[in-house]
Write an enzyme that holds these catalytic residues in place. Structure first.
Site, PDB file in Angstrom:
ATOM      1  N   ASP A 202      43.251   5.436  54.091  1.00 33.67           N
ATOM      2  CA  ASP A 202      43.217   4.563  52.913  1.00 33.67           C
ATOM      3  C   ASP A 202      43.100   5.365  51.625  1.00 33.67           C
ATOM      4  OD1 ASP A 202      42.296   3.099  55.301  1.00 33.67           O
ATOM      5  OD2 ASP A 202      42.046   1.432  53.916  1.00 33.67           O
ATOM      6  N   THR A 203      42.130   6.279  51.611  1.00 35.50           N
ATOM      7  CA  THR A 203      41.906   7.077  50.406  1.00 35.50           C
ATOM      8  C   THR A 203      43.127   7.917  50.067  1.00 35.50           C
ATOM      9  OG1 THR A 203      39.534   7.197  50.873  1.00 35.50           O
ATOM     10  CG2 THR A 203      40.437   8.833  49.361  1.00 35.50           C
TER      11      THR A 203
END
Length: 381
Positions: A202-203
């Protein structure tokens, strides 16, 4: 004329146009307890009035319990529910596989525990489906969000996202909320650059999106922690730090650039009178720290040697630049080192010496760099 009749909606006028389709992916690993309730609850919610065409895709990546038979049974029982199985583990691997192959216009995902309130689903998807943004994320840390979670996860989450804001200069507030949506055609080129297959996925996706100029929209959500979560907070935090170091290196070396298609602003009125677009003034704006540097050099040169004066003046100019423009720590340090080397060489290369000609050499260096940046920008675009 009957005003009421004139205001009656016309079926022809209100005929629906083509709507963006949405694929909601649920990655699962050994979730035999939570999976049936999650999928049935989500399907009922969508059937009750979700305004866009939708499907649910369950991705089992390496479960050793009854998760896969349950997923297959749900796909056979419920319309618009699909299931696929991967032999490799990792949420990132599951999302990459599902999003790459999805036939939908908008790809999304949520955690199987339904920690995020489903009322935020349409606002999340609408920002992407309507063309306002390329990626939309749920946030538990923005004003308007309400959360219920343990102190340990609260501290770790806030610390991690503060590191992203101050270290990378990101504008989003919550990188790890398991509630995201993206335009399929835009996110696929990014997926090929994302190296992580686990929780850091996600990051890394969001960092690459902002690095490549994509718009990330945030939706404040209501979120309740599930005590049966598969997240191992300490191990995940260590892996995230390693991932941040890798992404910083990738960005610093220029390998994080991706060709993505973005719609340019255009007038909706057919007879709009357009003004001339503003010319690219980024190179001129980049001269502001140079002017500060040159003036500070002119002042400090009366007290210090050329090399020391240049260091002090550059520190002052860097402070002005960082305050005015949010940059990552890695890029700021690299830029500082490069500018110090170039301006020191220019100062020491002045034949006559003295505050005025040396200050002029500093200003000339910035002008040359601004020109090179302008040429590079015009060539790239």
């Amino acid at each position: 004329m009957d005003t009421r009749a004139a205001m009656e909606p016309s079926p022809r006028v209100l005929a629906p146009t083509a709507l963006a389709s949405v694929d909601i992916v649920i990655p699962v690993l050994n979730e035999e307890r939570a999976l049936p309730g999650c999928v049935r609850t989500l399907a009922r919610f969508l059937e009750a009035g979700f305004p866009l065409p939708w499907r649910i895709t369950i991705v089992d990546n390496g479960s050793t319990d009854a998760t896969w038979p349950l997923a297959a049974a749900l796909a056979g029982e419920l319309p618009h529910v699909y299931a696929r199985r991967l032999e490799i583990r990792g949420r990132g691997a599951a999302l990459r596989a599902a999003w790459q192959d999805s036939p939908a216009d908008v790809v999304a995902y949520m955690d199987v525990d339904l920690s995020t309130d489903l009322g935020a689903l349409f606002p999340l998807v609408a920002a992407v489906a309507g063309g306002h943004s390329e990626i939309a994320v749920g946030t538990r840390l923005a004003p308007g969000a309400r959360t219920r979670r343990s102190l340990r996860r609260e501290v770790v989450s806030r610390g991690y996202n503060a590191l992203l804001r101050h270290g990378f200069g990101v504008r989003f507030s919550d990188a790890q909320c398991g509630f995201k949506a993206a335009r399929a055609d835009v996110v696929r080129p990014l997926l090929r650059k994302v190296g992580d297959d686990s929780w850091f996925f996600d990051t890394e996706l969001l960092l690459l999106a902002e690095h490549n100029g994509l718009r990330v929209h945030e939706v404040p959500v209501d979120w309740i922690e599930d005590g049966d979560s598969r997240v191992r907070v300490v191990r995940t935090a260590v892996d995230d730090l390693k991932g941040l170091a890798r992404v910083a290196w990738t960005m610093g070396t220029g390998r994080a650039r991706v060709r993505v298609r973005r719609a340019e602003p255009a007038p909706a009125h057919p007879d709009a009178v357009l003004t001339h677009p503003i010319s690219d003034v980024s190179a001129l704006i980049g001269l502001i720290p140079g002017i500060t540097h040159a003036l500070a050099y002119l002042t400090l040169r009366e007290m210090w040697s050329p090399v020391t004066t240049n260091l002090g003046a550059l520190l002052l100019a860097a402070f002005v630049n960082v305050t005015a423009r949010r940059r990552s720590a890695f890029r700021t340090a690299a830029r500082f080192a490069l500018l110090y080397a170039l301006t020191t060489a220019a100062v020491l290369g002045v034949p006559a010496g003295g505050a005025v000609p040396e200050s002029g050499a500093v200003a000339a260096t910035y002008c040359l760099l601004a020109l090179l940046r302008w040429v590079f920008t015009r060539t790239r675009n």
